[in-house]
Design a protein around this motif. Sequence first.
Motif, short mmCIF file in Angstrom:
data_model
loop_
_atom_site.label_atom_id
_atom_site.label_comp_id
_atom_site.label_asym_id
_atom_site.label_seq_id
_atom_site.Cartn_x
_atom_site.Cartn_y
_atom_site.Cartn_z
N MET A 4 0.93 -1.18 -0.08
CA MET A 4 0.07 -0.03 0.02
C MET A 4 0.83 1.37 -0.13
O MET A 4 0.43 2.37 -0.68
CB MET A 4 -0.79 -0.15 1.38
CG MET A 4 -1.80 -1.04 1.39
SD MET A 4 -3.20 -0.76 -0.17
CE MET A 4 -3.75 0.76 0.65
N LYS A 5 1.99 1.26 0.49
CA LYS A 5 2.76 2.34 0.64
C LYS A 5 4.26 1.70 0.24
O LYS A 5 4.83 0.94 0.80
CB LYS A 5 2.85 2.90 2.12
CG LYS A 5 3.79 3.91 2.28
CD LYS A 5 3.90 4.66 3.88
CE LYS A 5 4.78 5.60 4.11
NZ LYS A 5 5.03 5.98 5.53
N ILE A 6 4.94 2.74 -0.59
CA ILE A 6 6.21 2.41 -1.17
C ILE A 6 7.09 3.39 -0.72
O ILE A 6 6.63 4.80 -0.84
CB ILE A 6 6.32 2.27 -2.62
CG1 ILE A 6 5.56 1.12 -2.87
CG2 ILE A 6 7.66 2.22 -3.33
CD1 ILE A 6 5.14 0.97 -4.35
N THR A 7 8.19 3.19 -0.10
CA THR A 7 9.19 3.94 0.52
C THR A 7 10.64 3.65 -0.29
O THR A 7 11.02 2.55 -0.25
CB THR A 7 9.26 4.06 2.03
OG1 THR A 7 8.14 4.05 2.53
CG2 THR A 7 10.62 4.86 2.41
N VAL A 49 8.29 8.74 -0.81
CA VAL A 49 7.07 7.93 -0.48
C VAL A 49 6.04 8.20 -1.49
O VAL A 49 5.72 9.34 -1.89
CB VAL A 49 6.59 8.38 0.88
CG1 VAL A 49 5.33 7.36 1.14
CG2 VAL A 49 7.59 8.00 2.11
N CYS A 50 5.21 6.76 -1.74
CA CYS A 50 4.03 6.95 -2.82
C CYS A 50 3.22 5.92 -2.39
O CYS A 50 3.68 4.94 -1.70
CB CYS A 50 4.60 7.10 -4.17
SG CYS A 50 5.22 5.59 -4.82
N THR A 51 1.89 5.90 -2.87
CA THR A 51 1.00 4.72 -2.83
C THR A 51 1.59 3.63 -3.59
O THR A 51 2.08 3.63 -4.75
CB THR A 51 -0.30 5.06 -2.97
OG1 THR A 51 -0.43 5.61 -4.35
CG2 THR A 51 -0.67 6.29 -2.08
N GLY A 52 1.04 2.48 -3.66
CA GLY A 52 1.39 1.18 -4.24
C GLY A 52 0.92 1.59 -5.59
O GLY A 52 1.61 1.07 -6.59
N GLU A 61 0.10 4.25 -7.35
CA GLU A 61 0.53 5.26 -7.94
C GLU A 61 2.08 4.53 -8.22
O GLU A 61 2.34 5.03 -9.61
CB GLU A 61 1.10 6.54 -6.96
CG GLU A 61 1.59 7.73 -7.93
CD GLU A 61 1.99 8.77 -6.99
OE1 GLU A 61 2.54 9.86 -7.55
OE2 GLU A 61 2.04 8.72 -5.75
#
Length: 345
Positions: free
Chosen positions: A65-68, A74-77, A79
């Motif tokens: 759900m969250k990519i760092t 940081v972005c959402t999965g 996106e």
Amino acid sequence: MADICSLAAITEDDELLLLSTIRKAEDVSMPKFSLEDLTDEQCLNLFRFSKDDLYIVCQALNIPMKITCSNGTVCTGLEGFCILLRRLSYPCRLEDLRPLFGRSAAELSYIFNEVLDYVHNVHGHLLENLNRPWLSIQNLEQFAASIQRRDGPLHNCWGFIDGTVRPICRPQKQQKLVFNGHKRVHSLKFQSIVTPNGIVAHLFGPMEGRRHDAALFRESSVEMQMRRHMTTRQGNTFVVYGDPAYPLTPHIITPYRNGVLSANQMLFNKKMSAVRICVEWNFGKVLSLFAFLDYKKNQKLYLQPVGKYYKVATLLTNCHTCLYGSETSSFFGLDPPSLVSYLNE
């Protein structure tokens, strides 16, 4: 002389004005990416999947759900997945993606590589392992029957094997290693096994462009897997069909290659060639969906993970086939597996 000086001054003033305008434009925050603002047609053009299917594929691939990223971006999965698809779908610059995603080129680069690595590391085995539920003996029998329905003379052929040459930008060093004398390009080579339902069951590579298809087959050790998983308990074997570049083995059937062929041998070669063409269709579909791979000036061997690009694009093409079918699946009248069953461990 005065006129020339005044002209130079005007030119310098214009350049300063242009630079200041660019800086102001960069300072203005761009709108963030929102998938809901796009139509289905726009999603198909930009990302190769419809809007609803983007959510389905993203969830099926278990993208977080969250990519760092390593630099803290940081972005959402969702996106990040859209950035991956958009980058691969067409040979555009990262700067060209800024208006769509509202991020700098540096951020887009970090996110793209982060999602690319995730998909490759987590799901890359799907292109390497033939011990898959959708490749059961029962399904292999269906594959063989579908090939026979298209007038293929083999009764136990479950797929087709072939190599493809992917041109790359001429590297600065070790150019001879990747130069393919047949195609006259610097390249990497991949080997694919395609089934009649349009799925790439096995992908091996990359290897140096100068290597022969038989060398790829030997290095891939795929025959060992076929011996283990494509043989029934009664000892009956299922085979794949390849061109004359491949050796004749218990699991690889090739055309007749004698100097003088009988009428039956020529007919066999002709009929098998007519059904083997589907492997070329699959190579074409990968490049049609993800044209970034076909722009060799941006396939820089020592600066980019070129091999990883092609492997991830092939995996995404399989996902596309599961949802929308392909020319191969229509030709043989076989439905591809569902997305869940294909990605199932």
